[in-house]
Design an enzyme around this catalytic site. Sequence first.
Site, mmCIF file in Angstrom:
data_model
loop_
_atom_site.group_PDB
_atom_site.id
_atom_site.type_symbol
_atom_site.label_atom_id
_atom_site.label_comp_id
_atom_site.label_asym_id
_atom_site.label_seq_id
_atom_site.Cartn_x
_atom_site.Cartn_y
_atom_site.Cartn_z
ATOM 1 N N GLY A 116 0.917 -1.011 -0.121
ATOM 2 C CA GLY A 116 0.057 0.090 -0.239
ATOM 3 C C GLY A 116 0.791 1.390 0.078
ATOM 4 N N CYS A 117 2.190 0.955 0.629
ATOM 5 C CA CYS A 117 2.898 2.322 0.256
ATOM 6 C C CYS A 117 3.547 2.965 -0.483
ATOM 7 C CB CYS A 117 3.985 2.661 1.591
ATOM 8 S SG CYS A 117 3.238 2.451 3.522
ATOM 9 N N THR A 118 3.684 1.684 -1.114
ATOM 10 C CA THR A 118 4.536 1.332 -2.265
ATOM 11 C C THR A 118 3.617 2.331 -3.852
ATOM 12 O OG1 THR A 118 6.204 0.184 -1.945
ATOM 13 C CG2 THR A 118 5.893 0.424 -3.965
#
EC number: 1.11.1.24
Length: 157
Positions: A46-48
Amino acid sequence: MSKKLEAGDTAPEFHLPDDRGGTLSLADFAGKKLVLYFYPKDDTSGCTKEAIDLNGLKGDFDKAGTNILGVSPDSVASHVKFKTKHKLDLALGSDETKAMLETYGVWVEKSMYGRKYMGVERTTFLIGPDGKIAKIWRKVKVPGHAEAVLEAARALA
């Protein structure tokens, strides 16, 4: 932690080591719009995706006079590796002490499979050129988020 930050509040000052070997502060963005996004961990799915989506719109954010700063509790070395791996052109701040995360109210108790733990609640703040918080997105869902933030940044004088 004091009261929960709301739109209209003055954004709290911060000083963080950045991925370029310097220090970033809110004062560095005075007179400019700032997308300040908090994310849990470098190089997780998700962060990527969130970082790649924001990075992909960086030219549009630049045209809207808006800077982007991502903050997580990861180390500077982790940020450098993350940026290099995904060819990111975003500033990333490291808050290993979690002081800024707490000030902004994004270091919270979370729960997964019945286990409670402390972590970063994915949150984005749009800060106006006057240093006031214009909009807050809490518990961000990544799909479509970067576009929504860009639209709000464009609408902010």
